[in-house]
Structures are given as C-alpha cells and as structure tokens.
Write a protein that holds these residues in place. Structure first.
Motif, PDB file in Angstrom:
ATOM      1  N   PRO A   1     -23.178   3.115  23.941  1.00 29.01           N
ATOM      2  CA  PRO A   1     -22.188   2.167  22.865  1.00 29.01           C
ATOM      3  C   PRO A   1     -22.322   3.215  21.610  1.00 29.01           C
ATOM      4  CG  PRO A   1     -24.355   1.008  22.961  1.00 29.01           C
ATOM      5  CD  PRO A   1     -24.579   2.318  23.854  1.00 29.01           C
ATOM      6  N   TYR A   2     -21.138   3.108  20.957  1.00 26.07           N
ATOM      7  CA  TYR A   2     -20.846   3.686  19.489  1.00 26.07           C
ATOM      8  C   TYR A   2     -20.298   2.582  18.604  1.00 26.07           C
ATOM      9  CZ  TYR A   2     -22.202   8.059  22.104  1.00 26.07           C
ATOM     10  OH  TYR A   2     -22.624   9.231  22.585  1.00 26.07           O
ATOM     11  N   GLN A   3     -20.870   2.169  17.792  1.00 30.95           N
ATOM     12  CA  GLN A   3     -20.233   1.005  16.716  1.00 30.95           C
ATOM     13  C   GLN A   3     -20.028   1.880  15.421  1.00 30.95           C
ATOM     14  OE1 GLN A   3     -23.296  -2.027  16.446  1.00 30.95           O
ATOM     15  NE2 GLN A   3     -22.945  -2.754  18.589  1.00 30.95           N
ATOM     16  N   ASN A   4     -19.041   1.345  14.693  1.00 28.42           N
ATOM     17  CA  ASN A   4     -18.571   1.868  13.653  1.00 28.42           C
ATOM     18  C   ASN A   4     -18.288   3.316  13.600  1.00 28.42           C
ATOM     19  OD1 ASN A   4     -17.706   1.758  10.857  1.00 28.42           O
ATOM     20  ND2 ASN A   4     -19.454   1.566   9.959  1.00 28.42           N
ATOM     21  N   VAL A   5     -17.383   3.723  14.604  1.00 24.75           N
ATOM     22  CA  VAL A   5     -17.263   5.146  14.624  1.00 24.75           C
ATOM     23  C   VAL A   5     -16.205   5.748  13.360  1.00 24.75           C
ATOM     24  CG1 VAL A   5     -16.246   7.033  16.229  1.00 24.75           C
ATOM     25  CG2 VAL A   5     -17.417   5.048  17.368  1.00 24.75           C
ATOM     26  N   LYS A   6     -16.881   6.791  12.866  1.00 25.29           N
ATOM     27  CA  LYS A   6     -16.050   7.371  11.920  1.00 25.29           C
ATOM     28  C   LYS A   6     -14.852   8.326  12.331  1.00 25.29           C
ATOM     29  CE  LYS A   6     -18.736   5.285   8.935  1.00 25.29           C
ATOM     30  NZ  LYS A   6     -18.069   4.094   8.389  1.00 25.29           N
ATOM     31  N   PRO A   7     -13.807   8.528  11.819  1.00 23.91           N
ATOM     32  CA  PRO A   7     -12.745   9.697  12.159  1.00 23.91           C
ATOM     33  C   PRO A   7     -13.351  11.074  11.954  1.00 23.91           C
ATOM     34  CG  PRO A   7     -11.871   7.928  10.516  1.00 23.91           C
ATOM     35  CD  PRO A   7     -13.350   7.764  10.465  1.00 23.91           C
ATOM     36  N   GLN A   8     -13.060  11.632  13.127  1.00 24.45           N
ATOM     37  CA  GLN A   8     -13.574  13.122  13.370  1.00 24.45           C
ATOM     38  C   GLN A   8     -14.827  13.097  13.453  1.00 24.45           C
ATOM     39  OE1 GLN A   8     -10.634  14.982  13.004  1.00 24.45           O
ATOM     40  NE2 GLN A   8      -9.531  13.428  12.470  1.00 24.45           N
ATOM     41  N   GLN A   9     -15.375  12.160  14.158  1.00 25.49           N
ATOM     42  CA  GLN A   9     -16.817  12.149  14.440  1.00 25.49           C
ATOM     43  C   GLN A   9     -16.999  12.640  15.671  1.00 25.49           C
ATOM     44  OE1 GLN A   9     -18.878   8.506  14.247  1.00 25.49           O
ATOM     45  NE2 GLN A   9     -20.649   9.267  15.360  1.00 25.49           N
TER      46      GLN A   9
ATOM     47  N   ILE B   1     -14.749  14.216  22.728  1.00 24.94           N
ATOM     48  CA  ILE B   1     -13.755  13.573  21.963  1.00 24.94           C
ATOM     49  C   ILE B   1     -14.037  13.185  20.485  1.00 24.94           C
ATOM     50  CG2 ILE B   1     -12.931  12.652  24.077  1.00 24.94           C
ATOM     51  CD1 ILE B   1     -14.401   9.981  23.083  1.00 24.94           C
ATOM     52  N   ALA B   2     -12.992  12.770  19.802  1.00 29.12           N
ATOM     53  CA  ALA B   2     -13.321  12.273  18.364  1.00 29.12           C
ATOM     54  C   ALA B   2     -11.900  11.355  17.965  1.00 29.12           C
ATOM     55  CB  ALA B   2     -13.278  13.680  17.299  1.00 29.12           C
ATOM     56  N   LEU B   3     -12.740  10.252  17.301  1.00 28.16           N
ATOM     57  CA  LEU B   3     -11.791   9.297  16.856  1.00 28.16           C
ATOM     58  C   LEU B   3     -10.795   9.807  15.831  1.00 28.16           C
ATOM     59  CD1 LEU B   3     -10.706   6.476  16.769  1.00 28.16           C
ATOM     60  CD2 LEU B   3     -12.364   5.799  14.854  1.00 28.16           C
ATOM     61  N   GLU B   4      -9.613   9.775  16.024  1.00 27.28           N
ATOM     62  CA  GLU B   4      -8.524  10.521  15.160  1.00 27.28           C
ATOM     63  C   GLU B   4      -8.016   9.303  14.021  1.00 27.28           C
ATOM     64  OE1 GLU B   4      -6.031  13.475  13.797  1.00 27.28           O
ATOM     65  OE2 GLU B   4      -7.581  13.584  15.505  1.00 27.28           O
ATOM     66  N   ARG B   5      -7.289   8.127  14.760  1.00 32.72           N
ATOM     67  CA  ARG B   5      -7.035   7.086  13.772  1.00 32.72           C
ATOM     68  C   ARG B   5      -6.915   5.868  14.633  1.00 32.72           C
ATOM     69  NH1 ARG B   5      -2.615  10.138  15.556  1.00 32.72           N
ATOM     70  NH2 ARG B   5      -0.782   9.222  16.515  1.00 32.72           N
ATOM     71  N   VAL B   6      -6.177   4.842  13.762  1.00 36.52           N
ATOM     72  CA  VAL B   6      -5.837   3.559  14.375  1.00 36.52           C
ATOM     73  C   VAL B   6      -4.539   3.337  14.130  1.00 36.52           C
ATOM     74  CG1 VAL B   6      -6.026   0.989  14.329  1.00 36.52           C
ATOM     75  CG2 VAL B   6      -8.278   2.540  14.027  1.00 36.52           C
ATOM     76  N   ASN B   7      -3.843   3.035  14.985  1.00 32.57           N
ATOM     77  CA  ASN B   7      -2.349   2.958  14.901  1.00 32.57           C
ATOM     78  C   ASN B   7      -1.857   1.762  13.917  1.00 32.57           C
ATOM     79  OD1 ASN B   7      -2.724   0.585  16.173  1.00 32.57           O
ATOM     80  ND2 ASN B   7      -0.944   1.009  18.038  1.00 32.57           N
ATOM     81  N   SER B   8      -0.441   1.718  13.615  1.00 35.50           N
ATOM     82  CA  SER B   8      -0.168   0.741  12.587  1.00 35.50           C
ATOM     83  C   SER B   8      -0.227  -0.604  12.901  1.00 35.50           C
ATOM     84  CB  SER B   8       1.433   1.217  12.277  1.00 35.50           C
ATOM     85  OG  SER B   8       2.182   1.185  13.507  1.00 35.50           O
ATOM     86  N   THR B   9      -0.373  -0.879  13.943  1.00 34.64           N
ATOM     87  CA  THR B   9      -0.526  -2.366  14.230  1.00 34.64           C
ATOM     88  C   THR B   9      -1.898  -2.799  14.642  1.00 34.64           C
ATOM     89  OG1 THR B   9      -0.129  -2.002  16.981  1.00 34.64           O
ATOM     90  CG2 THR B   9       1.580  -2.207  15.728  1.00 34.64           C
ATOM     91  N   ALA B  10      -2.793  -1.792  14.465  1.00 36.96           N
ATOM     92  CA  ALA B  10      -4.450  -1.984  14.516  1.00 36.96           C
ATOM     93  C   ALA B  10      -4.574  -2.667  15.944  1.00 36.96           C
ATOM     94  CB  ALA B  10      -4.638  -2.978  13.453  1.00 36.96           C
ATOM     95  N   LYS B  11      -3.878  -2.192  16.944  1.00 34.99           N
ATOM     96  CA  LYS B  11      -4.193  -2.775  18.361  1.00 34.99           C
ATOM     97  C   LYS B  11      -4.821  -1.442  19.168  1.00 34.99           C
ATOM     98  CE  LYS B  11      -1.017  -6.526  18.518  1.00 34.99           C
ATOM     99  NZ  LYS B  11       0.157  -7.118  19.185  1.00 34.99           N
ATOM    100  N   SER B  12      -4.580  -0.360  18.586  1.00 32.53           N
ATOM    101  CA  SER B  12      -4.872   0.666  19.680  1.00 32.53           C
ATOM    102  C   SER B  12      -5.538   1.828  18.870  1.00 32.53           C
ATOM    103  CB  SER B  12      -3.856   1.586  20.251  1.00 32.53           C
ATOM    104  OG  SER B  12      -3.777   2.724  20.882  1.00 32.53           O
ATOM    105  N   ALA B  13      -6.674   2.450  19.405  1.00 34.13           N
ATOM    106  CA  ALA B  13      -7.466   3.546  18.631  1.00 34.13           C
ATOM    107  C   ALA B  13      -7.222   4.811  19.583  1.00 34.13           C
ATOM    108  CB  ALA B  13      -8.738   3.441  18.802  1.00 34.13           C
ATOM    109  N   VAL B  14      -6.630   5.835  18.566  1.00 31.13           N
ATOM    110  CA  VAL B  14      -6.182   7.143  19.226  1.00 31.13           C
ATOM    111  C   VAL B  14      -7.505   8.209  18.956  1.00 31.13           C
ATOM    112  CG1 VAL B  14      -4.591   8.869  18.937  1.00 31.13           C
ATOM    113  CG2 VAL B  14      -3.967   6.669  18.633  1.00 31.13           C
TER     114      VAL B  14
END
Length: 270
Positions: free
Chosen positions: A176-184, A194-207
C-alpha cells in the motif's frame, strides 16, 4: 590767372625744381603713413606655447589703479605730460590696489563665502542628500520580494501497487501507498515505473504517468489516446495490470489499484 598757373607749373617742372618737388612728395607720403599707423588699432600679441613641452608664460595680474588724483601713476614715460601730478610709474612694478577692494580669485570666483555655500547646497541637492535646509531625501531601496510558496497538493491519494506472483493461483498481496505525492516514482526511485501526475477536475480519477513502457490491461483509461498511451486514469476502486519486459528477457506483471481519492484535511478546513 591762367598765365600765373602756367608759369608756376613751368617753374615746378623745370629741371632745377624737379628734385625738390620729388622730395616734398616723398615727405608727404611718409607723414601720411605715420599718421595712418598711429590712428589704427594696435594688434594684441598672441601668446604661444613654446615647443619641447615648455609651459606658456603666465599672464600678468590686472589690478585697479589708485583712485587718488594727487598720486597719479603712469605706465609709460611718455604719459607724464598727461598726468596732473605724481611720480612716473615703472611698467615692471605692479600697480597698487585701493584699500577695501575684494580680492579676485582665479576663474572669476570671489573669495566671499556666498557663492561657495550656494554651490555646496546645489551640489547636495543634485546628489539627492538632504541638507540643513531640508533638501530632497534619498530614494528608499525597494524591499526584496518574498519567495512564493508552492501550493500544497490538495488531495490524499491512496493506492496499491506491486508485482504479481509468477505462479498463478498464488496469494496476491500488493504493497500500500498512502498520501502519494505528485511526481513520486513508484515503487522506488531506483525502479521507477509509474508516478502520480494529477487528479482530474471532478476529483474522481487519479492520473498516473507511465515512466517505463508497458502493456496495459484493465479498467483504466489511456491518455491522450488508446493508440498513444502515456498516462492511465483510474477511479477509486479500479485497477490496471501493467506488463513489463525486463532486461533479462523475463516478463514481469504489476498491478495498480486506486483505493481512495479524498481532499486533504488542511484543504477541507480552509
């Protein structure tokens, strides 16, 4: 009358009188020349600097003559006949100055303190410094701007990501990975896949950005297009399998699952 003039002309043009007439004309011409030379303006001799680096002679200081009419002084001996009295002054001795006259400094500056004080005050005003009379104040330097703080990522993203067992039917336990930071980079900086890029405008999908080429299978959405998949978007509860070809030639399959996407506590309080 005509006879008298003719006889006078004949007498003047006779051989005996001709030399006297010529001498009289020459004397008249010399007298006229002296008269014209005396009446003309006398040219002022120009002072030229000598060659070889020698400095030009300094000009004599000019001083006012004595105002006393009983002590007249003459610069030339010939001026004695024009003065009413007093001794003849030698041209090589400086004339006396009248008492009470202000001394003249070089370049036309007097020795009084008025002009110097005015010059100092004007200089102080030009330099922007305030004087005793309240001149212009010096400009205040601008304050350095404060560094702009980067805004905190407003979401807490929790995911599961890890390699699946090579043997089918095995127990799957994803890290598990909690509170993932962008570009981590995940799973680690030395093995970035992989690396978290952003969260979309509806806050329903993580890119998530794909840092290594992989074959995708699952519920995710390829971005910008299915034919050119550089990112994958996963909503909470969705998962995606990523198949990698290792340098050793073996195939490694990883699974990515988005657990939750919530606003961070600090952003919610604000």
């Amino acid at each position: 009358m005509n006879e008298t003039l003719q006889s006078l002309r004949s007498d003047l043009l006779s051989r005996r009188m001709l030399p006297f007439v010529v001498m009289a004309l020459l004397a008249l011409a010399v007298a006229l020349g002296y008269a014209l030379a005396g009446s003309g303006s006398t040219p002022t001799p120009s002072v030229q600097a000598g060659t070889g680096g020698s400095a030009a002679p300094a000009a004599l200081a000019v001083a006012a003559a004595s105002p006393n009419p009983n002590a007249a002084e003459s610069e030339t001996p010939g001026g004695v006949r024009y003065q009413s009295g007093g001794p003849t002054h030698s041209p090589f001795r400086q004339l006396s100055e009248p008492k009470g006259s202000s001394s003249t400094a070089p370049h036309g500056k007097t020795s009084t303190g008025g002009s110097s004080s005015g010059g100092s005050s004007s200089t102080a005003g030009a330099n922007g410094k305030s004087g005793a009379g309240g001149g212009a104040e010096a400009p205040t330097p601008p304050k350095p701007s404060k560094p702009v703080k980067k805004s905190k990522f407003p979401y807490d993203v929790s995911i599961l990501f890890g390699q699946l067992p090579a043997v089918a039917g095995g127990v799957v336990t994803l890290p598990p990975y909690q509170n993932v930071k962008p570009q981590q980079p995940l799973p680690s900086a030395s093995d970035a896949r992989i690396a978290l890029e952003r969260v979309n405008s509806t806050a329903k999908s993580a890119v998530f950005a794909l840092l290594a080429p992989a074959i995708l299978r699952g519920q995710g959405v390829c971005l910008p297009s299915p034919s050119e998949c550089q990112h994958v978007g996963l909503e909470a509860g969705q998962s995606e399998e990523l198949e990698y070809l290792e340098e050793s030639g073996q195939v490694a399959i990883y699974e990515l699952k988005t657990v939750s996407i919530v606003k961070s506590s600090s952003q919610a309080a604000g």
